[in-house]
Design an enzyme around this catalytic site. Structure first.
Site, PDB file in Angstrom:
ATOM      1  N   HIS A   1      82.544  16.538 -26.815  1.00 42.57           N
ATOM      2  CA  HIS A   1      82.038  17.885 -26.529  1.00 42.57           C
ATOM      3  C   HIS A   1      80.509  17.899 -26.464  1.00 42.57           C
ATOM      4  O   HIS A   1      79.925  18.350 -25.472  1.00 42.57           O
ATOM      5  CB  HIS A   1      82.547  18.852 -27.603  1.00 42.57           C
ATOM      6  CG  HIS A   1      82.057  20.254 -27.442  1.00 42.57           C
ATOM      7  ND1 HIS A   1      82.781  21.232 -26.794  1.00 42.57           N
ATOM      8  CD2 HIS A   1      80.894  20.841 -27.814  1.00 42.57           C
ATOM      9  CE1 HIS A   1      82.089  22.357 -26.787  1.00 42.57           C
ATOM     10  NE2 HIS A   1      80.934  22.151 -27.411  1.00 42.57           N
ATOM     11  N   GLU A   2      79.877  17.391 -27.510  1.00 39.89           N
ATOM     12  CA  GLU A   2      78.408  17.430 -27.530  1.00 39.89           C
ATOM     13  C   GLU A   2      77.819  16.573 -26.410  1.00 39.89           C
ATOM     14  O   GLU A   2      76.813  16.928 -25.805  1.00 39.89           O
ATOM     15  CB  GLU A   2      77.867  16.997 -28.894  1.00 39.89           C
ATOM     16  CG  GLU A   2      78.401  17.782 -30.097  1.00 39.89           C
ATOM     17  CD  GLU A   2      78.385  19.290 -29.937  1.00 39.89           C
ATOM     18  OE1 GLU A   2      77.545  19.810 -29.178  1.00 39.89           O
ATOM     19  OE2 GLU A   2      79.233  19.966 -30.560  1.00 39.89           O
TER      20      GLU A   2
ATOM     21  N   HIS B   1      77.778  18.394 -23.139  1.00 40.06           N
ATOM     22  CA  HIS B   1      76.659  19.334 -23.021  1.00 40.06           C
ATOM     23  C   HIS B   1      75.434  18.691 -22.353  1.00 40.06           C
ATOM     24  O   HIS B   1      74.546  19.415 -21.892  1.00 40.06           O
ATOM     25  CB  HIS B   1      76.235  19.838 -24.403  1.00 40.06           C
ATOM     26  CG  HIS B   1      76.967  21.054 -24.886  1.00 40.06           C
ATOM     27  ND1 HIS B   1      77.030  22.226 -24.161  1.00 40.06           N
ATOM     28  CD2 HIS B   1      77.638  21.291 -26.048  1.00 40.06           C
ATOM     29  CE1 HIS B   1      77.714  23.134 -24.868  1.00 40.06           C
ATOM     30  NE2 HIS B   1      78.097  22.592 -26.001  1.00 40.06           N
TER      31      HIS B   1
ATOM     32  N   TYR C   1      84.492  29.491 -25.360  1.00 38.81           N
ATOM     33  CA  TYR C   1      84.922  28.091 -25.319  1.00 38.81           C
ATOM     34  C   TYR C   1      86.250  27.930 -24.588  1.00 38.81           C
ATOM     35  O   TYR C   1      86.354  27.216 -23.594  1.00 38.81           O
ATOM     36  CB  TYR C   1      85.102  27.550 -26.750  1.00 38.81           C
ATOM     37  CG  TYR C   1      83.814  27.344 -27.500  1.00 38.81           C
ATOM     38  CD1 TYR C   1      83.130  28.415 -28.068  1.00 38.81           C
ATOM     39  CD2 TYR C   1      83.281  26.075 -27.664  1.00 38.81           C
ATOM     40  CE1 TYR C   1      81.956  28.224 -28.783  1.00 38.81           C
ATOM     41  CE2 TYR C   1      82.102  25.874 -28.375  1.00 38.81           C
ATOM     42  CZ  TYR C   1      81.452  26.946 -28.934  1.00 38.81           C
ATOM     43  OH  TYR C   1      80.291  26.751 -29.631  1.00 38.81           O
TER      44      TYR C   1
ATOM     45  N   ARG D   1      79.975  23.824 -43.326  1.00 36.66           N
ATOM     46  CA  ARG D   1      80.287  24.107 -41.921  1.00 36.66           C
ATOM     47  C   ARG D   1      80.946  25.471 -41.793  1.00 36.66           C
ATOM     48  O   ARG D   1      82.041  25.708 -42.324  1.00 36.66           O
ATOM     49  CB  ARG D   1      81.212  23.004 -41.401  1.00 36.66           C
ATOM     50  CG  ARG D   1      81.490  23.078 -39.928  1.00 36.66           C
ATOM     51  CD  ARG D   1      82.267  21.852 -39.492  1.00 36.66           C
ATOM     52  NE  ARG D   1      82.739  21.995 -38.135  1.00 36.66           N
ATOM     53  CZ  ARG D   1      83.576  21.143 -37.554  1.00 36.66           C
ATOM     54  NH1 ARG D   1      84.022  20.089 -38.244  1.00 36.66           N
ATOM     55  NH2 ARG D   1      83.969  21.319 -36.314  1.00 36.66           N
TER      56      ARG D   1
ATOM     57  N   GLU E   1      74.208  19.931 -29.608  1.00 36.48           N
ATOM     58  CA  GLU E   1      73.908  19.033 -28.488  1.00 36.48           C
ATOM     59  C   GLU E   1      72.416  18.814 -28.250  1.00 36.48           C
ATOM     60  O   GLU E   1      71.955  18.883 -27.113  1.00 36.48           O
ATOM     61  CB  GLU E   1      74.578  19.591 -27.224  1.00 36.48           C
ATOM     62  CG  GLU E   1      74.008  20.935 -26.701  1.00 36.48           C
ATOM     63  CD  GLU E   1      74.639  22.179 -27.293  1.00 36.48           C
ATOM     64  OE1 GLU E   1      75.166  22.121 -28.416  1.00 36.48           O
ATOM     65  OE2 GLU E   1      74.588  23.235 -26.626  1.00 36.48           O
TER      66      GLU E   1
ATOM     67  N   ASP F   1      74.782  35.458 -31.951  1.00 37.02           N
ATOM     68  CA  ASP F   1      75.826  34.835 -32.759  1.00 37.02           C
ATOM     69  C   ASP F   1      77.165  35.556 -32.625  1.00 37.02           C
ATOM     70  O   ASP F   1      78.221  34.945 -32.765  1.00 37.02           O
ATOM     71  CB  ASP F   1      75.386  34.913 -34.226  1.00 37.02           C
ATOM     72  CG  ASP F   1      75.464  33.561 -34.896  1.00 37.02           C
ATOM     73  OD1 ASP F   1      75.119  32.569 -34.225  1.00 37.02           O
ATOM     74  OD2 ASP F   1      75.871  33.511 -36.063  1.00 37.02           O
TER      75      ASP F   1
ATOM     76  N   GLU G   1      79.503  26.801 -22.878  1.00 39.38           N
ATOM     77  CA  GLU G   1      80.599  26.296 -23.718  1.00 39.38           C
ATOM     78  C   GLU G   1      81.914  26.098 -22.970  1.00 39.38           C
ATOM     79  O   GLU G   1      82.623  25.132 -23.209  1.00 39.38           O
ATOM     80  CB  GLU G   1      80.786  27.196 -24.948  1.00 39.38           C
ATOM     81  CG  GLU G   1      79.572  27.228 -25.880  1.00 39.38           C
ATOM     82  CD  GLU G   1      79.168  25.859 -26.449  1.00 39.38           C
ATOM     83  OE1 GLU G   1      79.994  24.929 -26.438  1.00 39.38           O
ATOM     84  OE2 GLU G   1      78.003  25.743 -26.897  1.00 39.38           O
TER      85      GLU G   1
HETATM   86  N1  BES Z   1      76.211  24.449 -29.084  1.00 38.63           N
HETATM   87  C1  BES Z   1      77.310  24.545 -29.952  1.00 38.63           C
HETATM   88  C2  BES Z   1      76.938  25.072 -31.312  1.00 38.63           C
HETATM   89  C3  BES Z   1      76.299  26.452 -31.328  1.00 38.63           C
HETATM   90  C4  BES Z   1      76.667  27.446 -30.445  1.00 38.63           C
HETATM   91  C5  BES Z   1      75.322  26.726 -32.255  1.00 38.63           C
HETATM   92  C6  BES Z   1      76.045  28.684 -30.474  1.00 38.63           C
HETATM   93  C7  BES Z   1      74.706  27.967 -32.294  1.00 38.63           C
HETATM   94  C8  BES Z   1      75.057  28.949 -31.394  1.00 38.63           C
HETATM   95  C9  BES Z   1      78.032  23.204 -30.102  1.00 38.63           C
HETATM   96  O1  BES Z   1      78.090  22.490 -28.925  1.00 38.63           O
HETATM   97  C10 BES Z   1      79.446  23.495 -30.484  1.00 38.63           C
HETATM   98  O2  BES Z   1      80.116  24.132 -29.720  1.00 38.63           O
HETATM   99  N2  BES Z   1      79.892  23.027 -31.639  1.00 38.63           N
HETATM  100  C11 BES Z   1      81.239  23.208 -32.128  1.00 38.63           C
HETATM  101  C12 BES Z   1      82.071  21.981 -31.900  1.00 38.63           C
HETATM  102  C13 BES Z   1      82.860  21.951 -30.663  1.00 38.63           C
HETATM  103  C14 BES Z   1      83.757  20.706 -30.654  1.00 38.63           C
HETATM  104  C15 BES Z   1      83.659  23.169 -30.348  1.00 38.63           C
HETATM  105  C16 BES Z   1      81.180  23.410 -33.616  1.00 38.63           C
HETATM  106  O3  BES Z   1      80.116  23.275 -34.190  1.00 38.63           O
HETATM  107  O4  BES Z   1      82.216  23.658 -34.226  1.00 38.63           O
HETATM  108 ZN    ZN Z   2      79.360  23.405 -27.498  1.00 39.13          ZN
END
Ligand code: BES
Ligand code: ZN
Length: 621
Positions: free
Chosen positions: A314-315, A318, A404, A576, A290, A396, A337
């Site tokens: 989602h993004e 944010h 979430y 990914r 985001e 992490d 989240e």
């Molecule tokens: N902000 C997160 C990605 C993130 C979280 C990166 C923690 C590093 C540390 C982003 O908004 C996210 O949640 N992405 C998800 C997608 C979402 C639809 C659940 C992803 O990348 O899968």
């Molecule tokens: Zn997120």
């Protein structure tokens, strides 16, 4: 004469403005909670503005140049401690022109090195001349072969959670917010974009300037450089992508503008002006990130049928939950989240209708139950709490479905208790009142009690402590009913019980979400059933990354070798982590598959971002 007066007024305004600035610089900011993932002395000195002047060197795979940090040293401290990792620091100059002495402390995994700079009581800024290393964890430098166009190199960053320090020396904790500007120089064939105001055209000199005049946290610092083009998708939205991907991406993300409009109708005006998405090469380690004004997204959502666009909702969400109201430390990650998944769900309901939303929510519940089971099996029930204690660990580790999905279901429980109308009013006020401020779990609960759950009966019904500080899913969670997925439930039981073969199942009008629910419900699969499924539904050849991932999990479990060549292609071409991690974990379960996985990984690893290869290294070590 007139012009003289105008000049006089301009000078006057400038002077008054400057004065304001200096008095602001000496103001006492709000005390921040201790951040266990940062070395910075944020309760003595705080960064208020950052000015970057960097060149991107694709040969050496480094960014180099200067960053000026404008600071508020309200305590008159004699040191500024910053976070840094794998940076080479050449020289640091104070605003009075003097060289500052500095020291780089011991490097600790995964936090890096404290950079301690000697400052003076009245120091207003420090300018750091530095370069990143070619293995900066945030930055991924791609060869042309790793892009869609195959002609130009590419760079993107991923700063969340604590990787900003690997490309900018800064106070790298989410509680600190600063404005920024930047000048970035690169190859004139390429375009630079940041989490800031972006242009829409390449610059013939390869020099790009940026402005972010609203305060953001370091984890939202972002840069990408590549052969990119822009296309508008509405009043204040658009898509950037490589030329080969642009029209497909624009088609896929057709609903972006209505998502923005729906989000604004729910929780107030979009605060950031423009909302764009950049579609990155497939090695981007997340689904989406985001970054303010410019979401970074994986190309695996460009499935050709618009079925994976909830990621954009989602993004976008944010932009309120996270980018405006920000988790103060990574222990409060669920505030970012969980709120965002709840908000995403509301956007999806508005744009695609309630049955569609129910399918997503029910899939989310399935993910959550699976994650909780796994964490309990590992003997880590405390990791199923919303509020986490990640002190001393990599933040992490807190990145699970708990933040979430349990976060979302907690907010759904509050909504169900007080009714949607009151809850929406509360949330809108929450985002407005706390915009551009950090929030922590304790303060949020206080705010919730003071502004929504004043009635002791309602308060009791919600069971806040059980949700936030307890394990698992409390029993007051609202039930989710999806008519469409009920239909799938029937097919699952028919197939699981061998009452019907694949072709006898009623799968008419199945969408991606029906298929995902179907695949996740299959049990006791044997090879002949895998063959039946694949011959009937062609899963191995699917172009949908989510379906592919769920299918490949079954292929590994059942040793359905026909799919392994396709699995290999998938593991090599997609970076990914959400897809890679479960697949490598399953492969690592048997010796034969583990050896196979290691051979594939050897080819794939050079194409992964550090976020992904660090995780997979652990699995296959
Ligand atoms: N902000 C997160 C990605 C993130 C979280 C990166 C923690 C590093 C540390 C982003 O908004 C996210 O949640 N992405 C998800 C997608 C979402 C639809 C659940 C992803 O990348 O899968
Ligand atoms: Zn997120």
């Amino acid at each position: 004469m007139r012009i003289g007066i105008v000049y006089f007024i301009i000078i006057l305004i400038t002077l008054v403005g400057c004065n304001n600035n200096t008095s602001q610089t000496n103001s006492v900011p709000v005390e921040l909670s201790k951040d266990a993932h940062s070395y910075a002395n944020i309760n003595e000195v705080r960064i208020e503005h950052m000015s970057l002047d960097l060149s991107a060197d694709f040969e050496k795979k480094i960014l180099e140049g200067k960053v000026r940090l404008d600071i508020n040293n309200w305590t008159g401290s004699n040191k500024l401690v910053l976070d840094s990792r794998k940076l080479s620091i050449n020289e640091i100059i104070l605003n009075n022109g003097k060289q500052a002495s500095f020291e780089l402390g011991e490097d600790k995994e995964p936090f890096g090195q404290p950079l301690t700079i000697a400052i003076e009581q009245n120091t207003k800024s420090v300018t750091i001349d530095y370069a990143t290393s070619s293995n900066s964890d945030a930055l991924q430098w791609l060869n042309p072969s790793q892009t869609f166009g195959k002609e130009h190199p590419f760079l993107f960053s991923q700063s969340q959670a604590i990787l900003a320090r690997t490309w900018i020396p800064c106070q790298d904790g989410p509680g600190v917010k600063f404005t920024y500007d930047a000048t970035i120089k690169t190859d004139p064939n390429l375009m630079v974009l940041m989490s800031a105001k972006n242009g829409t055209k390449k610059n013939s000199e390869g020099v790009y300037t940026f402005e972010m005049d609203q305060p953001v946290s370091s984890y939202l610092m972002a840069i990408t450089i590549g052969d990119l083009e822009f296309q508008s998708t509405g009043r204040n939205s658009g898509v950037y992508a490589e030329p080969a991907m642009l029209s497909k991406s624009v088609w896929e993300l057709e609903s972006m503008q209505s998502m923005i409009d729906s989000a604004e109708a729910l929780y107030g005006e979009y605060a950031w002006g423009q909302y764009d998405v950049v579609i990155l090469p497939p090695s981007f380690p997340f689904g989406g990130m985001e970054n303010p004004r410019l979401t970074f997204a994986t190309p695996t959502i460009i499935s050709g049928d618009r079925s994976l666009v909830s990621l954009i909702a989602h993004e976008l969400a944010h932009s309120w939950s996270g980018n405006l109201v920000t988790n103060e430390t990574w222990n409060d990650f669920w505030l970012n989240e969980g709120f965002t998944v709840y908000f995403e769900q509301r956007i999806m309901e508005k744009v695609y209708g309630s049955e569609y939303e129910k399918m997503l929510t029910k899939l989310g519940m399935g993910d959550l139950e699976h994650t909780i089971k796994k964490l309990n099996k590992k003997g880590k029930p405390e990791e199923t709490h919303l509020y986490l204690n990640l002190d001393g660990r990599d933040p992490d580790d807190g990145l699970t479905d708990v933040a979430y999905e349990k976060g979302r279901f907690f907010l759904q429980t509050v909504e169900a208790t007080v009714g949607r109308e009151r809850f929406d009013k509360f949330l809108k006020q929450y985002f407005t009142t706390n915009a551009f401020k950090p929030m922590n779990t304790k303060r949020f609960i206080g705010y919730l009690k003071d502004n929504l759950l004043q009635d002791p009966e309602e308060l009791k019904k919600v069971r806040i402590d059980e949700w936030v500080y307890g394990p698992g899913i409390p029993s007051n969670v609202p039930e989710i009913y999806s008519q469409e997925l009920d239909r799938v439930e029937l097919a699952i039981s028919q197939f699981n019980n061998k009452r019907k073969t694949a072709s006898e199942l009623n799968t008419a009008n199945y969408t991606t979400h029906h298929w995902l629910y179907f695949l996740r419900g299959l049990k006791n699969l044997e090879l002949y059933k895998m063959n039946d499924l694949d011959n009937t539904f062609n899963f191995t050849k699917t172009g949908n990354s989510e379906i592919a991932c769920d299918w490949f999990k079954h292929c590994i479990d059942t040793d359905y070798k026909e799919a392994f060549p396709a699995l290999e292609v998938f593991l090599i071409s997609v970076g990914r982590r959400k897809f890679l991690q479960p697949l490598y974990e399953k492969l690592a379960e048997t010796e034969e598959n583990r050896d196979w996985a290691k051979a594939v990984y050897e080819k794939a690893r050079p194409g992964y971002h550090s976020v992904s290869y660090n995780t997979i290294d652990e699995i296959l070590k």
